[in-house]
Structure formats: C-alpha cells, structure tokens
Scaffold this motif. Structure first.
Motif, mmCIF file in Angstrom:
data_model
loop_
_atom_site.group_PDB
_atom_site.id
_atom_site.type_symbol
_atom_site.label_atom_id
_atom_site.label_comp_id
_atom_site.label_asym_id
_atom_site.label_seq_id
_atom_site.Cartn_x
_atom_site.Cartn_y
_atom_site.Cartn_z
ATOM 1 N N ALA A 27 0.840 -1.203 0.000
ATOM 2 C CA ALA A 27 0.000 0.000 0.000
ATOM 3 C C ALA A 27 0.875 1.251 0.000
ATOM 4 O O ALA A 27 0.576 2.230 -0.689
ATOM 5 C CB ALA A 27 -0.929 -0.002 1.204
ATOM 6 N N ALA A 28 1.958 1.225 0.757
ATOM 7 C CA ALA A 28 2.891 2.360 0.773
ATOM 8 C C ALA A 28 3.541 2.519 -0.593
ATOM 9 O O ALA A 28 3.679 3.638 -1.097
ATOM 10 C CB ALA A 28 3.955 2.139 1.845
ATOM 11 N N SER A 29 3.909 1.414 -1.208
ATOM 12 C CA SER A 29 4.533 1.445 -2.528
ATOM 13 C C SER A 29 3.589 2.021 -3.581
ATOM 14 O O SER A 29 3.991 2.847 -4.405
ATOM 15 C CB SER A 29 4.964 0.027 -2.906
ATOM 16 O OG SER A 29 5.623 0.024 -4.124
ATOM 17 N N LYS A 30 2.320 1.629 -3.532
ATOM 18 C CA LYS A 30 1.333 2.137 -4.493
ATOM 19 C C LYS A 30 1.099 3.630 -4.300
ATOM 20 O O LYS A 30 0.954 4.375 -5.268
ATOM 21 C CB LYS A 30 0.013 1.383 -4.350
ATOM 22 C CG LYS A 30 0.051 -0.015 -4.907
ATOM 23 C CD LYS A 30 -1.275 -0.723 -4.685
ATOM 24 C CE LYS A 30 -1.185 -2.167 -5.125
ATOM 25 N NZ LYS A 30 -2.426 -2.904 -4.843
ATOM 26 N N ALA A 31 1.048 4.079 -3.045
ATOM 27 C CA ALA A 31 0.822 5.503 -2.768
ATOM 28 C C ALA A 31 1.993 6.345 -3.277
ATOM 29 O O ALA A 31 1.796 7.431 -3.825
ATOM 30 C CB ALA A 31 0.619 5.723 -1.276
#
Length: 138
Positions: A27-31
């Motif tokens: 999720a951090a990577s996508k954001a």
C-alpha cells in the motif's frame, strides 16, 4: 556492511510501513508510485528511493497533510510506541479538527395504523374480490 551495525538507509516504502503510516508495504509502494509524496520538496514516484535520517516527507493521509521528519531508521515493524520514535511530526497542530460535512439520514414519518403491508386476511379478501368470488367471513 557489518552484520551487527544498524542500517543507515532503507527503502522509503519499507520505512513508511515500519513507521505505521500504512498497513502494508505494498500500500505504501502504491501511494508513492501515484506521485502523492514529496521528499525534501521534490515529487517522487519511486518507492525504492532511500530514506535517510533528516529528510522531510510530505504527504496526505486521510484528511490531513502530514509533514514528517525522518529521525531514525527502523529495523522492524514494531508496536506503535516504537514506531513513533522513528519520526517527528512537523505539521502544525490544528486548533479544531476539520469536520467532513455529513448529510443527515432521511427522517421517516411513522405510518398510521393500517397503512402498511396488508395482513394475510386482507390479502385473501383482495384475491377473492379480484377473482369474483364472494367474501366469506371466517
């Protein structure tokens, strides 16, 4: 690097996960890939960028803008008190939290007696009227 020495750099998505800003590393990577993060004032889209102590990270989380200074590089995703030691919050504290305008749920008026769904007896009487049979009172 020495096996016993603490890390001095870490991937930014991993650090955000360690610091508990995101539930998952993906999720951090996508954001980050969406371009919603600034590292030292520069827009970034690569989650593999290194997070170093002293860098300032700006991003939107929920309804607030977070301005975070990286204070320490974590070695694991620990409990929340441990994660709070990894960063310093530089965002000004709002005097009153911003409230999201909520729409009121529609208010329903109570129905009068007999204006709801027909009873079984009333339904049978209606069926008899439609078919032309005489109404038998039970």
């Amino acid at each position: 690097m020495d096996a016993g020495a603490p890390e001095t750099v870490i991937r930014l998505d991993k650090w955000l996960w360690y610091a508990r800003f995101f539930k998952t590393r993906s999720a951090a990577s996508k954001a980050i890939s969406a371009g919603r993060f600034r590292l030292d004032g520069q827009v970034m889209t690569k989650p593999h960028r290194q997070a170093l102590c002293g860098q300032v990270l700006t991003f939107v989380q929920g309804d607030r803008v977070r301005v975070i200074k990286v204070v320490a590089i974590g070695t694991r995703r620990g409990p929340a008190p441990e994660a709070a030691l990894l960063f310093e919050d530089l965002a000004p504290v709002e005097a009153t939290p911003r409230k999201v305008a909520k729409t009121k749920p529609p208010e329903f008026e109570a129905r009068g007696k007999g204006s709801g769904r027909p009873t079984k007896r009333q339904r049978r009487e209606t069926d008899r009227l439609k078919t032309g049979l005489e109404s038998d009172e039970d």
